[in-house]
Motif scaffolding. Structure first.
Motif, PDB file in Angstrom:
ATOM      1  N   ALA A  80       0.834  -1.202   0.000  1.00  0.00           N
ATOM      2  CA  ALA A  80       0.000   0.000   0.000  1.00  0.00           C
ATOM      3  C   ALA A  80       0.868   1.252   0.000  1.00  0.00           C
ATOM      4  O   ALA A  80       1.977   1.257   0.529  1.00  0.00           O
ATOM      5  CB  ALA A  80      -0.926   0.000   1.207  1.00  0.00           C
ATOM      6  N   ASN A  81       0.331   2.321  -0.593  1.00  0.00           N
ATOM      7  CA  ASN A  81       1.058   3.593  -0.582  1.00  0.00           C
ATOM      8  C   ASN A  81       0.182   4.775  -0.173  1.00  0.00           C
ATOM      9  O   ASN A  81       0.642   5.913  -0.185  1.00  0.00           O
ATOM     10  CB  ASN A  81       1.708   3.864  -1.937  1.00  0.00           C
ATOM     11  CG  ASN A  81       0.735   3.793  -3.103  1.00  0.00           C
ATOM     12  OD1 ASN A  81      -0.485   3.830  -2.914  1.00  0.00           O
ATOM     13  ND2 ASN A  81       1.260   3.675  -4.309  1.00  0.00           N
ATOM     14  N   VAL A  82      -1.081   4.500   0.190  1.00  0.00           N
ATOM     15  CA  VAL A  82      -1.968   5.532   0.723  1.00  0.00           C
ATOM     16  C   VAL A  82      -2.656   4.966   1.963  1.00  0.00           C
ATOM     17  O   VAL A  82      -3.357   3.956   1.875  1.00  0.00           O
ATOM     18  CB  VAL A  82      -3.032   5.975  -0.301  1.00  0.00           C
ATOM     19  CG1 VAL A  82      -3.974   7.010   0.319  1.00  0.00           C
ATOM     20  CG2 VAL A  82      -2.386   6.535  -1.561  1.00  0.00           C
ATOM     21  N   VAL A 124       3.555  13.064  13.801  1.00  0.00           N
ATOM     22  CA  VAL A 124       4.627  12.063  13.757  1.00  0.00           C
ATOM     23  C   VAL A 124       4.219  10.893  12.863  1.00  0.00           C
ATOM     24  O   VAL A 124       5.031  10.387  12.077  1.00  0.00           O
ATOM     25  CB  VAL A 124       4.983  11.581  15.179  1.00  0.00           C
ATOM     26  CG1 VAL A 124       5.967  10.417  15.119  1.00  0.00           C
ATOM     27  CG2 VAL A 124       5.573  12.721  16.002  1.00  0.00           C
ATOM     28  N   LEU A 125       2.965  10.458  12.973  1.00  0.00           N
ATOM     29  CA  LEU A 125       2.475   9.387  12.110  1.00  0.00           C
ATOM     30  C   LEU A 125       2.622   9.756  10.645  1.00  0.00           C
ATOM     31  O   LEU A 125       3.097   8.953   9.826  1.00  0.00           O
ATOM     32  CB  LEU A 125       1.009   9.080  12.451  1.00  0.00           C
ATOM     33  CG  LEU A 125       0.245   8.154  11.503  1.00  0.00           C
ATOM     34  CD1 LEU A 125       0.923   6.796  11.390  1.00  0.00           C
ATOM     35  CD2 LEU A 125      -1.204   7.999  11.957  1.00  0.00           C
ATOM     36  N   VAL A 126       2.221  10.966  10.292  1.00  0.00           N
ATOM     37  CA  VAL A 126       2.326  11.411   8.899  1.00  0.00           C
ATOM     38  C   VAL A 126       3.787  11.484   8.469  1.00  0.00           C
ATOM     39  O   VAL A 126       4.149  11.025   7.369  1.00  0.00           O
ATOM     40  CB  VAL A 126       1.624  12.773   8.707  1.00  0.00           C
ATOM     41  CG1 VAL A 126       1.882  13.326   7.303  1.00  0.00           C
ATOM     42  CG2 VAL A 126       0.126  12.637   8.948  1.00  0.00           C
ATOM     43  N   GLU A 127       4.631  12.033   9.315  1.00  0.00           N
ATOM     44  CA  GLU A 127       6.061  12.126   8.989  1.00  0.00           C
ATOM     45  C   GLU A 127       6.663  10.745   8.751  1.00  0.00           C
ATOM     46  O   GLU A 127       7.426  10.537   7.791  1.00  0.00           O
ATOM     47  CB  GLU A 127       6.816  12.825  10.125  1.00  0.00           C
ATOM     48  CG  GLU A 127       6.577  14.317  10.210  1.00  0.00           C
ATOM     49  CD  GLU A 127       7.276  14.951  11.400  1.00  0.00           C
ATOM     50  OE1 GLU A 127       7.897  14.205  12.195  1.00  0.00           O
ATOM     51  OE2 GLU A 127       7.207  16.178  11.538  1.00  0.00           O
ATOM     52  N   GLU A 128       6.346   9.797   9.629  1.00  0.00           N
ATOM     53  CA  GLU A 128       6.910   8.454   9.504  1.00  0.00           C
ATOM     54  C   GLU A 128       6.357   7.740   8.274  1.00  0.00           C
ATOM     55  O   GLU A 128       7.077   6.993   7.598  1.00  0.00           O
ATOM     56  CB  GLU A 128       6.637   7.645  10.772  1.00  0.00           C
ATOM     57  CG  GLU A 128       7.379   8.161  11.999  1.00  0.00           C
ATOM     58  CD  GLU A 128       8.890   8.205  11.792  1.00  0.00           C
ATOM     59  OE1 GLU A 128       9.445   7.178  11.354  1.00  0.00           O
ATOM     60  OE2 GLU A 128       9.484   9.272  12.032  1.00  0.00           O
ATOM     61  N   ALA A 129       5.083   7.954   7.973  1.00  0.00           N
ATOM     62  CA  ALA A 129       4.514   7.376   6.757  1.00  0.00           C
ATOM     63  C   ALA A 129       5.199   7.946   5.524  1.00  0.00           C
ATOM     64  O   ALA A 129       5.539   7.208   4.578  1.00  0.00           O
ATOM     65  CB  ALA A 129       3.007   7.642   6.706  1.00  0.00           C
ATOM     66  N   HIS A 130       5.427   9.246   5.511  1.00  0.00           N
ATOM     67  CA  HIS A 130       6.109   9.873   4.386  1.00  0.00           C
ATOM     68  C   HIS A 130       7.515   9.307   4.202  1.00  0.00           C
ATOM     69  O   HIS A 130       7.966   9.103   3.061  1.00  0.00           O
ATOM     70  CB  HIS A 130       6.178  11.386   4.591  1.00  0.00           C
ATOM     71  CG  HIS A 130       4.873  12.088   4.367  1.00  0.00           C
ATOM     72  ND1 HIS A 130       4.706  13.447   4.590  1.00  0.00           N
ATOM     73  CD2 HIS A 130       3.665  11.637   3.948  1.00  0.00           C
ATOM     74  CE1 HIS A 130       3.456  13.785   4.304  1.00  0.00           C
ATOM     75  NE2 HIS A 130       2.809  12.704   3.923  1.00  0.00           N
ATOM     76  N   LYS A 131       8.200   9.059   5.295  1.00  0.00           N
ATOM     77  CA  LYS A 131       9.550   8.479   5.205  1.00  0.00           C
ATOM     78  C   LYS A 131       9.515   7.112   4.531  1.00  0.00           C
ATOM     79  O   LYS A 131      10.498   6.681   3.927  1.00  0.00           O
ATOM     80  CB  LYS A 131      10.159   8.358   6.597  1.00  0.00           C
ATOM     81  CG  LYS A 131      10.553   9.675   7.235  1.00  0.00           C
ATOM     82  CD  LYS A 131      11.076   9.458   8.649  1.00  0.00           C
ATOM     83  CE  LYS A 131      11.383  10.779   9.344  1.00  0.00           C
ATOM     84  NZ  LYS A 131      11.832  10.579  10.755  1.00  0.00           N
ATOM     85  N   LYS A 132       8.378   6.441   4.651  1.00  0.00           N
ATOM     86  CA  LYS A 132       8.226   5.115   4.055  1.00  0.00           C
ATOM     87  C   LYS A 132       7.492   5.188   2.716  1.00  0.00           C
ATOM     88  O   LYS A 132       6.991   4.172   2.209  1.00  0.00           O
ATOM     89  CB  LYS A 132       7.482   4.194   5.030  1.00  0.00           C
ATOM     90  CG  LYS A 132       8.203   4.006   6.356  1.00  0.00           C
ATOM     91  CD  LYS A 132       7.415   3.113   7.305  1.00  0.00           C
ATOM     92  CE  LYS A 132       8.021   3.106   8.699  1.00  0.00           C
ATOM     93  NZ  LYS A 132       9.413   2.604   8.715  1.00  0.00           N
ATOM     94  N   VAL A 136      -0.897   9.987   3.539  1.00  0.00           N
ATOM     95  CA  VAL A 136      -1.915   9.836   4.578  1.00  0.00           C
ATOM     96  C   VAL A 136      -3.086  10.745   4.248  1.00  0.00           C
ATOM     97  O   VAL A 136      -2.914  11.954   4.045  1.00  0.00           O
ATOM     98  CB  VAL A 136      -1.373  10.184   5.977  1.00  0.00           C
ATOM     99  CG1 VAL A 136      -2.474  10.027   7.032  1.00  0.00           C
ATOM    100  CG2 VAL A 136      -0.175   9.305   6.327  1.00  0.00           C
ATOM    101  N   VAL A 137      -4.288  10.170   4.164  1.00  0.00           N
ATOM    102  CA  VAL A 137      -5.496  10.960   3.946  1.00  0.00           C
ATOM    103  C   VAL A 137      -6.448  10.760   5.115  1.00  0.00           C
ATOM    104  O   VAL A 137      -6.463   9.700   5.750  1.00  0.00           O
ATOM    105  CB  VAL A 137      -6.193  10.596   2.612  1.00  0.00           C
ATOM    106  CG1 VAL A 137      -5.258  10.808   1.437  1.00  0.00           C
ATOM    107  CG2 VAL A 137      -6.719   9.169   2.625  1.00  0.00           C
ATOM    108  N   LEU A 138      -7.219  11.803   5.401  1.00  0.00           N
ATOM    109  CA  LEU A 138      -8.175  11.775   6.498  1.00  0.00           C
ATOM    110  C   LEU A 138      -9.593  11.585   5.979  1.00  0.00           C
ATOM    111  O   LEU A 138      -9.943  12.070   4.912  1.00  0.00           O
ATOM    112  CB  LEU A 138      -8.124  13.079   7.304  1.00  0.00           C
ATOM    113  CG  LEU A 138      -6.818  13.449   8.006  1.00  0.00           C
ATOM    114  CD1 LEU A 138      -7.035  14.700   8.862  1.00  0.00           C
ATOM    115  CD2 LEU A 138      -6.284  12.312   8.851  1.00  0.00           C
TER     116      LEU A 138
END
Length: 458
Positions: A80-82, A124-132, A136-138
């Motif tokens: 997954a990427n989103v 932090v969740l968004v930052e870590e997801a971006h690193k991977k 992230v959508v709400l």
């Protein structure tokens, strides 16, 4: 009247926004937010998306944003990427559904549900997801609010009312825990767009899945999406939980495959032929879609998982659910996975309560199948953006997806019996197995075992 409203909206947008000042009243905000974080450089194109829906209450034993962060590697490994987060906002106190209340009854559009954590946890969740390399959508609930949302008392004129002057629930529903907003009110529309913008600025999120989208006016979505796309120097993804083709004109990237899911259910519950899926595909893509536009399709989500059943219940067990997922993921679609289905989780998830997924029960072979199916899609331009052509039989969902340089043939037996698929002339040629690379020549017929799927390319 529409022209007049749009002109008025443009003229007063800046003045209304400038008058906003307090995040405690979620109708108000600073006139100019400071952008938190940096634009996401690896934002997937709309055709490249693999959407993973996270029910925060169920995703971890903690039921928190930190619990989601702890499993980011597992989401990434799935392919997954989103990441689509179900509503992160505080929930209203009127809880007609029982339990902890519906996450779609929003008490405050500019706050995090304290059960889930803090704004910093989301950042932090968004930052870590971006690193991977994951966006992230709400989940956004524009149509209605909880009854104890501050707007009810501070701006009662922002809501629809009955003849006696009482605020109403969404017309035609039994949604007694929410109050219907009035989209003829320009101030409310401006405040709603401001609240959506708040999360792009303050948590660096990458788009929205918009709940109940068919019942919100198109011109609101057009105004909102236009404003949101101007915020960050990157793409944002917008998913309408709706089926109207005019959502694309409003700026959405995707609509929602309600009809296709229902058609898949009926193949199993009513013994409808596999040809009914290509009929449903034609229905969903009617009314002037172009080939760049896609419907999001799924074999589970938070609603149908609870009301109808898990994929294992609905689609013939492990093998049947995988055979069905292949069709949903590859037939001119963008696929969405609901947390837990990839491990064969066999319990319904009550999203009104805390029902943590037991990840220790994972079916490793099923997870491997999901990863394989998603991995091929991620490498295939034909699946992602090709032209569709259907060749289904009563038992077998058969179709091709084709670009100028690649053609993919999908064959999926949606029955629990061995069947013979009679190949039409257009498919009688030499192919390669999409997974092994082995050469396969189709002549007169192909035998498929119960719930077997075959993916070929040339």
């Amino acid at each position: 009247m529409k022209i007049y409203i749009n002109i008025v909206f443009v003229l007063i947008f800046s003045s209304v926004l400038a008058s906003c000042s307090s995040s405690d009243d979620n109708s108000k905000s600073d006139s100019i937010y400071q952008q938190y974080g940096t634009p996401f450089e690896k934002m997937p194109s709309k055709e490249d998306a693999i959407i993973y829906q996270v029910n925060i209450r169920a995703f971890s034993s903690e039921g928190t944003l930190k619990g989601v962060q702890a499993r980011l590697d597992a989401i990434k490994e799935l392919g997954a990427n989103v990441i689509y987060l179900m509503p992160v906002f505080p929930v209203g106190s009127v809880r007609s559904a029982g339990g902890l209340g519906s996450p779609y009854a929003v008490k405050d559009y500019k706050a995090i549900n304290p059960d889930f954590g803090t704004l910093e946890d989301l950042r932090v969740l968004v930052e870590e997801a971006h690193k991977k390399d994951m966006a992230v959508v709400l989940d956004w609930v524009a149509n209605h609010t909880a009854w104890d949302n501050a707007w009810i008392t501070t701006h009662p004129n922002w809501y629809q009312k009955d003849a006696s002057g009482a605020i109403i629930i969404p017309p035609g529903t039994n949604y007694n825990d929410v109050a219907q907003l009035d989209f003829n009110n320009i101030e409310m529309r401006t405040a709603m767009i401001d609240a959506m913008s708040y999360w792009v600025y303050n948590a660096n999120i990458d788009g929205f899945r918009c709940d109940y989208a068919d019942f919100v006016p198109q011109n609101f979505w057009s105004d909102a999406i236009t404003a949101l796309r101007k915020i960050k120097n990157q793409k944002i993804l917008m998913l309408a939980e709706g089926s109207k083709v005019n959502h694309f004109a409003a700026g959405f990237d995707y609509t929602f495959g309600f009809n296709f899911f229902s058609a898949m259910e009926k193949v199993f519950s009513e013994s409808k032929p596999a040809t009914s899926l290509q009929d449903s595909n034609a229905i969903e893509y009617a009314n002037n879609y172009d080939n760049s536009q896609r419907v999001v399709r799924y074999t589970s989500n938070h609603d149908v998982n609870l009301s109808d059943g898990t994929p294992l219940e609905l689609f013939g067990g492990k093998q049947g659910s995988i055979a069905t997922f292949v069709v949903a993921a590859y037939m001119k679609s963008v696929p969405m996975i609901y947390n837990g289905q990839e491990i064969g989780y066999n319990k319904r998830i009550d999203y009104f309560r805390r029902t943590p997924i037991d990840w220790s029960t994972a079916d490793a072979s099923m997870l491997a199948e999901y990863k394989k199916i998603i991995a091929f899609r991620n490498t295939s331009n034909a699946i992602k953006k090709g032209t569709y052509k259907g060749y289904s039989s009563d038992a077998v969902s058969a179709f091709t997806m084709e670009t100028e340089t690649e053609k993919v043939l999908v064959l999926s037996n949606l029955t629990n019996a061995t069947v013979k698929y009679i190949a039409p002339p257009a498919l009688k040629t030499t192919w390669k197995d999409a997974f092994s690379g082995a050469a396969t020549t189709i002549t007169a017929e192909i035998s498929l075992a119960p719930f077997q799927y075959i993916i070929l390319k040339n």
